[in-house]
Design an enzyme around this catalytic site. Sequence first.
Site, PDB file in Angstrom:
ATOM      1  N   GLY A   1       0.838  -1.200   0.000  1.00  6.63           N
ATOM      2  CA  GLY A   1       0.000   0.000   0.000  1.00  6.63           C
ATOM      3  C   GLY A   1       0.868   1.242   0.000  1.00  6.63           C
TER       4      GLY A   1
ATOM      5  N   GLY B   1       0.720   5.915   0.773  1.00  7.98           N
ATOM      6  CA  GLY B   1      -0.010   7.053   1.309  1.00  7.98           C
ATOM      7  C   GLY B   1      -0.542   6.859   2.710  1.00  7.98           C
ATOM      8  CB  SER B   2      -0.220   6.878   5.758  1.00 14.91           C
ATOM      9  OG  SER B   2       1.137   7.250   5.872  1.00 14.91           O
ATOM     10  NE  ARG B   3      -5.098   5.953  -0.516  1.00 17.06           N
ATOM     11  CZ  ARG B   3      -5.864   6.086  -1.587  1.00 17.06           C
ATOM     12  NH1 ARG B   3      -6.638   5.081  -1.967  1.00 17.06           N
ATOM     13  NH2 ARG B   3      -5.860   7.200  -2.298  1.00 17.06           N
ATOM     14  N   GLY B   4      -4.562   2.707   5.673  1.00 15.69           N
ATOM     15  CA  GLY B   4      -4.698   1.522   6.507  1.00 15.69           C
ATOM     16  C   GLY B   4      -3.639   1.385   7.574  1.00 15.69           C
TER      17      GLY B   4
ATOM     18  NE  ARG C   1       6.099   6.607  -3.726  1.00 10.22           N
ATOM     19  CZ  ARG C   1       6.161   7.459  -2.695  1.00 10.22           C
ATOM     20  NH1 ARG C   1       6.774   8.614  -2.850  1.00 10.22           N
ATOM     21  NH2 ARG C   1       5.625   7.171  -1.531  1.00 10.22           N
TER      22      ARG C   1
END
Length: 408
Positions: free
Chosen positions: A155, A157-160, A280
């Site tokens: 994952g 973007g710090s999602r979850g 990236r």
Amino acid sequence: MAIRVLILIEGHNSNGPPYVQAAQRLGLHPITISADPTQYEYISAGRIESLRVDTDDLNALIRECSRLCTTYDVVGITCPTETFCVTVGKLCRYFDLPGPIPEYIERCCDKFAQRQLLAAAGVPIPAYRLVASGTDVQSSAAEIGLPVIVKPAVGRGSRGVRLCRTVDEVAEHTTYLLGGKHIWPSSPRILVEEFARGPLYSAHILGSEVIGICAADFGPLPHFVYRQFTFPAVLSDDEHERIADVSLKSLRALGLSWGPTNIELRWTKLGPVVIEVNPRLAGALDSNLVQLAYGVDLAAEHVKLVIGEESDLRRSHSLSAATRILIADRDGTVDSIDGESRAAAVPGVVDVKFEIEPKTSIVMKGDHRDCIGYVMAVSPSHAETEVALQRAVDLMSWSITPFPKLGG
């Protein structure tokens, strides 16, 4: 002479424009290939050429790129977002163009595989366990010791991602991740990690050269939403050297020697500990700070590598730059926003933006999507930059009315 083309696989409303602009400054014609080009505002606003193709279908991309090669001189293929780095690597290999090694990018994007490789190379990382069930999450948390971080193994973007301080919080977040609310890009796998305490830093690297180290700060826990970036970080020579050494050791462990990487670390009581390696560039806000502080355009230097040219990472100046990110503090409807023009007039402030408008509905996610705006400032010193940033933020305001309670 055929037009020299840079192909961009998908776009990004934040990171996309710098790549397009860099390509144009280098005399290239950028063409974005996307499953839905309309989702990127800058493409239509700037009349950027785009093509609609299923970007999850590698064969379809090969066919489209081959078709473009019959008309143009395709000199490079890249992407402004991590999601398609593996695809880009495969396309570059197929068309014999400079690019990342897809297998190395793929294993780096798997946080469990990444940690295994870093641990095997002796890179300091937090204790961790990989689990696939709620029972295993709780037992792993007990083994590591609370508090722990519970997050998806794949994952961005710090999602979850959440800090869990108690057994009940571990169970609650596990239920959220496995109960159908979290969208998984692959089979559900959860990482349970030790919570490394200490100041947060981010190393910006191109190839095997550390361009600089940024200090970062999160908003309120238990979520990990960035609140501020300061570049360069205020570090002693020894601290800078140790962070740079650990960062380069991480790249060697992962086989990453080409292109941009961004490494997140915490300075703990044992020194620098690697939290995550991202194959990236960091987000556009970080890259803008590097350019403001050092005069190095990371997107442009990356594009040079993509088209087979040598990058130039020499600093043209040395200043202090910082960004304060504005974060929503509640769910509800935006009533008003104010102060953008006043904040922009503060000496030292170079960019101010609200990303919300009145009547917008806010539903907090606990990740990067909670950002509602930012302020960016630059000056000769860290102290001056911080003062300008705070003055600008103090001049800005917004109000959010909570949604009506059900049955209220």
